[in-house]
Enzyme design. Structure first.
Site, mmCIF file in Angstrom:
data_model
loop_
_atom_site.group_PDB
_atom_site.id
_atom_site.type_symbol
_atom_site.label_atom_id
_atom_site.label_comp_id
_atom_site.label_asym_id
_atom_site.label_seq_id
_atom_site.Cartn_x
_atom_site.Cartn_y
_atom_site.Cartn_z
ATOM 1 N N ASP A 274 81.202 25.843 1.560
ATOM 2 C CA ASP A 274 80.590 27.046 1.642
ATOM 3 C C ASP A 274 79.364 26.798 0.884
ATOM 4 O O ASP A 274 79.163 25.985 -0.065
ATOM 5 C CB ASP A 274 81.527 27.955 0.763
ATOM 6 C CG ASP A 274 81.304 27.920 -0.824
ATOM 7 O OD1 ASP A 274 80.278 28.710 -1.178
ATOM 8 O OD2 ASP A 274 81.804 27.152 -1.350
ATOM 9 N N CYS A 312 70.095 26.102 21.896
ATOM 10 C CA CYS A 312 71.123 26.929 20.621
ATOM 11 C C CYS A 312 71.619 28.003 21.406
ATOM 12 O O CYS A 312 70.730 28.973 22.184
ATOM 13 C CB CYS A 312 70.304 27.210 19.504
ATOM 14 S SG CYS A 312 71.071 28.141 18.253
#
Lengths: 381, 381
Positions: A274, A312
């Protein structure tokens, strides 16, 4: 019971899955940081689930405790229901914020006395309080309450701190088991991850890793990194520590990091991550791409009608241009921040998907080498 | 040529459609204000088109002129392409910002000399410059360059100002015709709306309305309202002025207003509206509902798991609770602002749809009476 399944390895890199009551987590995984129950940058839980390939939401226990309050959230059915998210949530212990944000604090055997960063009122948090709050939130994975000592703490301080962290882990484990057994608990299947500490002292890290591994918890984190040490020191800690944590459990490197950090850590057996980089850097105009970082505020992009990154699949790149996003950022428009954060979260989550596929196909080493070569380009492309 | 079709009337209320090169605009319509080429509150053009029932985007000429620049936007293919929006766009003339935002300014026959509110550099805008900028942006509808005199200006000032505004309208019209005929113009079908002025002087308003109606423009606005006068004064101006504007052209009441203002103005023959209330008030935590306004920051909503408004089809109400949105607003999270803005824009656009249906079905008077009764409730429900 083991919730984790190790599907494939390549060297020390692990491809696994953690089965939880809120669904499977495919690892290696990046958890998207939503401090107060939302991603900073106007990204909703709907966006995360449907458009950004997010698997796990990380919420901050301390922030939700001081506002709106975990007891209110429990009364409303828990954090999943409150923020409308049915996939896994990991809550941190609150410890990191107590050390980094809160005012005057005093660490004692029973826990930490501190002042709220919002209104200064006196608060106390120990292992039992942390577990109670996380249980009230009903997260999928709760983190043990630990002390994260300063990066440059001396050996004796670290030794004492780690011993206390072990005692706190035992209290965390005992308390969550008690809470999970209660009638009105939001998530009776809440999992507890232990946290390894020891700063940069190899022997303390190793001894602690061995000690907490005996507890047979559903997962283990390596904590106290990314707090000021060099990347090399961090990789070294992983090199010496991860082999002493169970391979058949998820390994979580807390608060890390750049794409390069993640690639290196996956290579050392880590499978949970994270970090606030994709959101925070996005809000500052920095976009991650497979060819390095772009500063979208640069004049060079004023008339650039290409997407942030060709190919993307994120909500920004599939519709908007660098020129438009730059315009929004220069005009301080929130929409610009949102598009940047959406792109960066997608980039991170998509990179983890690429990593998983690479390990499955036995070509992670090649993928890592190629990615490191590409993302170390000068970036302003 | 007339682009407007009057489909139905009920009393003075008009149900029409304006045919444009970017598609039809069903009226009465509320235009969503996106000052710098985006809605403030992290709402994208994709959200507007797909989830918020938005028909027309209103962009501010002045803001786009000073940043990123209309010439750049023209080079990139125009504003539609720049912000990725294929429905109609209306651009204002820039005049209002010149008077309200810019530094030291001097109004002369040729136009207005002023300083940029961003960097203080000297700028000039007259009818030709305003048309040039709007032509560069390539909006669907351009507004004539006018002066919007102060609400409390004396009669002589207003008289002189309105006469100049008429001369400026003739220059605006001549120049847009010239620009529309050029080879490299972004939108050769750009429409020009004239603007009626006259403050609160009935005879000046009426004379001016008659004079500009002779020009047979594609549409007419009533300007210089919502600048400090009372609602009753505004309704009175509409009562005396609108009958002197062509009924078979769209009538646009600039910068107005509350739901009640809109209902009253529709009843007086207005069919275009724009206002920052739904976005600005949303960002301040105020939600519009069919039962009045709610202040979502109120403690009363802390544990309220109902949507902002039951039955509302907006992205906020179909997923999130008052309790969660209140939490986000209290924590200063952009996601809270976004959900509020989405709700309010949906409310406005949906109300216009209800108004259109009511006129079609000959029950606008009843709809208006019922809505006014409901929205004047105390609101905190």
């Amino acid at each position: 019971m083991n919730y984790y399944e190790l599907l494939k390895t390549e060297g020390r890199a692990k491809r696994g899955v953690l089965h939880t009551i809120h669904g499977d987590i495919q690892t290696p995984v990046f958890m998207n940081v939503g401090t107060t129950g939302t991603i900073k940058g106007a990204v909703t839980t709907k966006d995360l689930a449907e458009n950004l390939k997010s698997q796990v939401f990380l919420a901050n226990t301390y922030h939700l405790h001081v506002r709106t309050g975990d007891e209110v959230i429990k009364e409303l059915g828990g954090l999943h229901k409150f923020m409308v998210w049915d996939k896994p949530i990991l809550t941190d212990s609150g410890g990191f914020q107590v050390y980094s944000l809160a005012g005057l604090r005093k660490i004692k055997e029973e826990g930490v006395y501190f002042s709220s960063h919002i209104d200064g009122r006196k608060l106390f948090m120990g292992p039992e309080e942390s577990m109670q709050i996380q249980s009230n939130l009903g997260s999928t994975i709760a983190m043990a309450f630990d002390e994260c000592p300063p990066a440059l703490a001396d050996r004796q301080y670290v030794q004492n701190s780690v011993e206390r962290t072990t005692r706190w882990l035992l209290r965390s484990k005992a308390h969550i088991e008690k809470l999970n057994a209660l009638e009105d608990t939001v998530n009776k299947e809440q999992l507890l991850f232990g946290i390894n500490q020891g700063a940069i002292y190899d022997d303390i890290r190793i001894d602690h890793a061995k000690r907490i591994s005996e507890l047979d918890l559903p997962g283990y984190a390596v904590g106290g990194l990314a707090v000021g040490e060099s990347a090399e020191q961090m990789y070294h800690v992983l090199d010496v520590t991860v082999p002493h944590l169970p391979q058949n459990k998820p390994t979580y490197l807390m608060g890390v990091g750049t794409p390069a950090n993640i690639l290196e850590a996956v290579d050392r057996g880590v499978d949970f991550f994270d970090c606030v980089y994709p959101t925070r850097n996005g809000r500052h105009g920095h976009a991650y791409t497979h060819h390095g970082r772009l500063n979208l505020k640069n004049k060079a992009f004023e008339k650039d009608m290409r997407p942030i990154e060709e190919g993307c699949g994120c909500p920004a790149c599939t519709r908007y241009s660098r020129a438009y996003i730059r315009h929004l950022l220069k005009a301080d428009e929130m929409t610009g921040l949102r598009l940047m954060v959406e792109h960066n979260l997608y980039f991170y989550n998509n990179m983890m998907e690429e990593i998983r596929t690479a390990i499955e196909e036995g070509r992670f080493a090649a993928y890592k080498a190629e990615m490191l070569r590409c993302i170390n380009g000068d970036g302003d492309i």
